[in-house]
Design a protein around this motif. Sequence first.
Motif, PDB file in Angstrom:
ATOM      1  N   GLN A   1       0.856  -1.101  -0.025  1.00 31.53           N
ATOM      2  CA  GLN A   1       0.004  -0.159   0.075  1.00 31.53           C
ATOM      3  C   GLN A   1       0.794   1.255   0.044  1.00 31.53           C
ATOM      4  N   ALA A   2       1.919   1.362   0.797  1.00 30.63           N
ATOM      5  CA  ALA A   2       2.637   2.486   0.775  1.00 30.63           C
ATOM      6  C   ALA A   2       3.657   2.500  -0.585  1.00 30.63           C
ATOM      7  N   LEU A   3       3.726   1.451  -1.147  1.00 29.83           N
ATOM      8  CA  LEU A   3       4.505   1.405  -2.472  1.00 29.83           C
ATOM      9  C   LEU A   3       3.637   2.135  -3.503  1.00 29.83           C
ATOM     10  N   ILE A   4       2.462   1.714  -3.436  1.00 23.62           N
ATOM     11  CA  ILE A   4       1.452   2.346  -4.586  1.00 23.62           C
ATOM     12  C   ILE A   4       1.162   3.713  -4.332  1.00 23.62           C
ATOM     13  N   THR A   5       0.921   3.948  -3.167  1.00 23.75           N
ATOM     14  CA  THR A   5       1.274   5.307  -2.576  1.00 23.75           C
ATOM     15  C   THR A   5       2.278   6.270  -3.012  1.00 23.75           C
ATOM     16  N   SER A   6       3.417   5.819  -2.789  1.00 23.56           N
ATOM     17  CA  SER A   6       4.582   6.588  -3.065  1.00 23.56           C
ATOM     18  C   SER A   6       4.622   6.636  -4.577  1.00 23.56           C
ATOM     19  N   MET A   7       4.562   5.631  -5.386  1.00 21.25           N
ATOM     20  CA  MET A   7       4.418   5.600  -6.905  1.00 21.25           C
ATOM     21  C   MET A   7       3.357   6.547  -7.369  1.00 21.25           C
ATOM     22  N   LEU A   8       2.190   6.794  -6.972  1.00 24.02           N
ATOM     23  CA  LEU A   8       1.158   7.808  -7.374  1.00 24.02           C
ATOM     24  C   LEU A   8       1.560   9.217  -6.854  1.00 24.02           C
ATOM     25  N   THR A   9       2.387   9.504  -5.720  1.00 24.73           N
ATOM     26  CA  THR A   9       2.906  10.774  -5.359  1.00 24.73           C
ATOM     27  C   THR A   9       3.815  11.163  -6.386  1.00 24.73           C
ATOM     28  N   LYS A  10       4.701  10.294  -6.807  1.00 22.86           N
ATOM     29  CA  LYS A  10       5.796  10.760  -7.915  1.00 22.86           C
ATOM     30  C   LYS A  10       5.017  11.234  -9.175  1.00 22.86           C
ATOM     31  N   ALA A  11       3.967  10.525  -9.425  1.00 23.68           N
ATOM     32  CA  ALA A  11       3.250  10.929 -10.704  1.00 23.68           C
ATOM     33  C   ALA A  11       2.384  12.014 -10.542  1.00 23.68           C
ATOM     34  N   LYS A  12       2.461  12.931  -9.457  1.00 22.72           N
ATOM     35  CA  LYS A  12       1.746  14.212  -9.286  1.00 22.72           C
ATOM     36  C   LYS A  12       0.207  13.906  -8.805  1.00 22.72           C
ATOM     37  N   VAL A  13      -0.186  12.760  -8.501  1.00 25.90           N
ATOM     38  CA  VAL A  13      -1.526  12.458  -8.109  1.00 25.90           C
ATOM     39  C   VAL A  13      -1.993  13.309  -6.795  1.00 25.90           C
ATOM     40  N   ASN A  14      -3.065  13.709  -6.847  1.00 25.68           N
ATOM     41  CA  ASN A  14      -3.601  14.300  -5.506  1.00 25.68           C
ATOM     42  C   ASN A  14      -3.906  13.117  -4.656  1.00 25.68           C
ATOM     43  N   ILE A  15      -3.202  12.760  -3.597  1.00 24.32           N
ATOM     44  CA  ILE A  15      -3.281  11.733  -2.746  1.00 24.32           C
ATOM     45  C   ILE A  15      -4.502  11.836  -2.045  1.00 24.32           C
ATOM     46  N   LEU A  67      -1.872   5.787 -14.319  1.00 22.12           N
ATOM     47  CA  LEU A  67      -1.274   4.248 -13.838  1.00 22.12           C
ATOM     48  C   LEU A  67       0.042   4.049 -14.506  1.00 22.12           C
ATOM     49  N   ILE A  68       0.017   4.220 -15.758  1.00 20.99           N
ATOM     50  CA  ILE A  68       1.410   4.102 -16.552  1.00 20.99           C
ATOM     51  C   ILE A  68       2.296   4.775 -16.307  1.00 20.99           C
ATOM     52  N   THR A  69       2.042   6.151 -16.260  1.00 21.19           N
ATOM     53  CA  THR A  69       3.061   7.155 -15.882  1.00 21.19           C
ATOM     54  C   THR A  69       3.652   6.850 -14.333  1.00 21.19           C
ATOM     55  N   SER A  70       2.856   6.651 -13.347  1.00 19.53           N
ATOM     56  CA  SER A  70       3.186   6.103 -11.991  1.00 19.53           C
ATOM     57  C   SER A  70       4.069   4.890 -12.075  1.00 19.53           C
ATOM     58  N   GLY A  71       4.069   4.044 -12.860  1.00 21.88           N
ATOM     59  CA  GLY A  71       4.728   2.942 -12.986  1.00 21.88           C
ATOM     60  C   GLY A  71       4.071   1.626 -12.208  1.00 21.88           C
ATOM     61  N   ILE A  72       2.774   1.808 -11.897  1.00 21.27           N
ATOM     62  CA  ILE A  72       1.845   0.662 -11.690  1.00 21.27           C
ATOM     63  C   ILE A  72       1.625  -0.227 -12.683  1.00 21.27           C
ATOM     64  N   LEU A  73       1.154   0.247 -13.690  1.00 16.44           N
ATOM     65  CA  LEU A  73       0.835  -0.595 -14.768  1.00 16.44           C
ATOM     66  C   LEU A  73       1.829   0.005 -15.990  1.00 16.44           C
ATOM     67  N   TYR A  74       2.078  -1.050 -16.990  1.00 14.24           N
ATOM     68  CA  TYR A  74       3.065  -0.863 -17.930  1.00 14.24           C
ATOM     69  C   TYR A  74       2.692  -1.623 -19.117  1.00 14.24           C
ATOM     70  N   THR A  75       2.999  -1.240 -20.394  1.00 17.57           N
ATOM     71  CA  THR A  75       2.768  -2.020 -21.515  1.00 17.57           C
ATOM     72  C   THR A  75       3.948  -2.716 -22.044  1.00 17.57           C
ATOM     73  N   PRO A  76       3.864  -4.050 -21.962  1.00 19.27           N
ATOM     74  CA  PRO A  76       4.955  -4.811 -22.519  1.00 19.27           C
ATOM     75  C   PRO A  76       5.118  -4.835 -23.918  1.00 19.27           C
ATOM     76  N   ASP A  77       3.702  -4.512 -24.657  1.00 19.54           N
ATOM     77  CA  ASP A  77       3.857  -4.042 -25.953  1.00 19.54           C
ATOM     78  C   ASP A  77       2.639  -3.015 -26.347  1.00 19.54           C
ATOM     79  N   ASN A  78       2.443  -2.629 -27.375  1.00 19.90           N
ATOM     80  CA  ASN A  78       1.221  -1.512 -27.722  1.00 19.90           C
ATOM     81  C   ASN A  78      -0.215  -2.073 -27.427  1.00 19.90           C
TER      82      ASN A  78
END
Length: 264
Positions: A1-15, A67-78
């Motif tokens: 939970q702390a990891l997700i919150t931290s990733m969203l904070t770095k992506a400038k999400v309003n926590i 979610l992609i910008t935060s790094g929580i999700l990513y696209t292995p291909d298009n």
Amino acid sequence: QALITSMLTKAKVNIQQDLDGIFNFLSHLAFKLYSLESKKISSSEFSEFLKEYETKFNPLRNIKETLITSGILYTPDNDLLKFSQDYLYCFCCAKFIADNFSKHSSEISFLCENIHNEEKANILIFLVHHFRDDNILLNEVLTHSICLLDKYATFDMTLKETSYYNKLVGDKIKRIIWEEKDVEQERLKSLERKDSMQNPDSILEQATISSHDEMKDVIEFREIQDIVSAIRSLEVIGQIAKNRNSSIELKDLEEILETSYDIG
């Protein structure tokens, strides 16, 4: 939970404003993948999922890009989307099951029955964090764990038992014969065996048992699966005891201790 919150904070999400909604979205997405029995979702499937989600909830604008910008999700291909870490997926899937337990209570039984699978065991462990009714989760895990090794006799550390064990090991050592083998071929054989061990159900369904040795291999595989299930059960029970030791009644803690000892 702390990891997700931290990733969203770095992506400038309003926590303060958006965190709850993002966790809700991630939990539904994780359970969608769980239902599909896949770690990835295609662009078209994600669009359908988002359209359905919007009929029930109000998601964050540009949720996919966030979610992609935060790094929580990513696209292995298009065309594919997945969680960047398996633990994030398991955490969010467990949250969905806990939040929607009345509709998905059978999932806990399913997870316990498949606890030998690392992903299922991790979802159960995260359920300890999310699920507040300890008795339901605890009783399900304990019931499954108690029955798990019923068909096996206990090994008692008596002189008679240990002497038999020593003789068994000694006889095997005597039968070892030195053979010159090609290293690369043996490595390939080892990798093939590991690949075949990934899905025990497919092995048992597809294998044509034509000899006593093959039957013995299948039985041995089932025994290994039971051992893995026992170890995973201990991990889940241990997490419950560790995280809830002040809120679980003493009689239930005693049952956890006795069950853990018996499994061992």
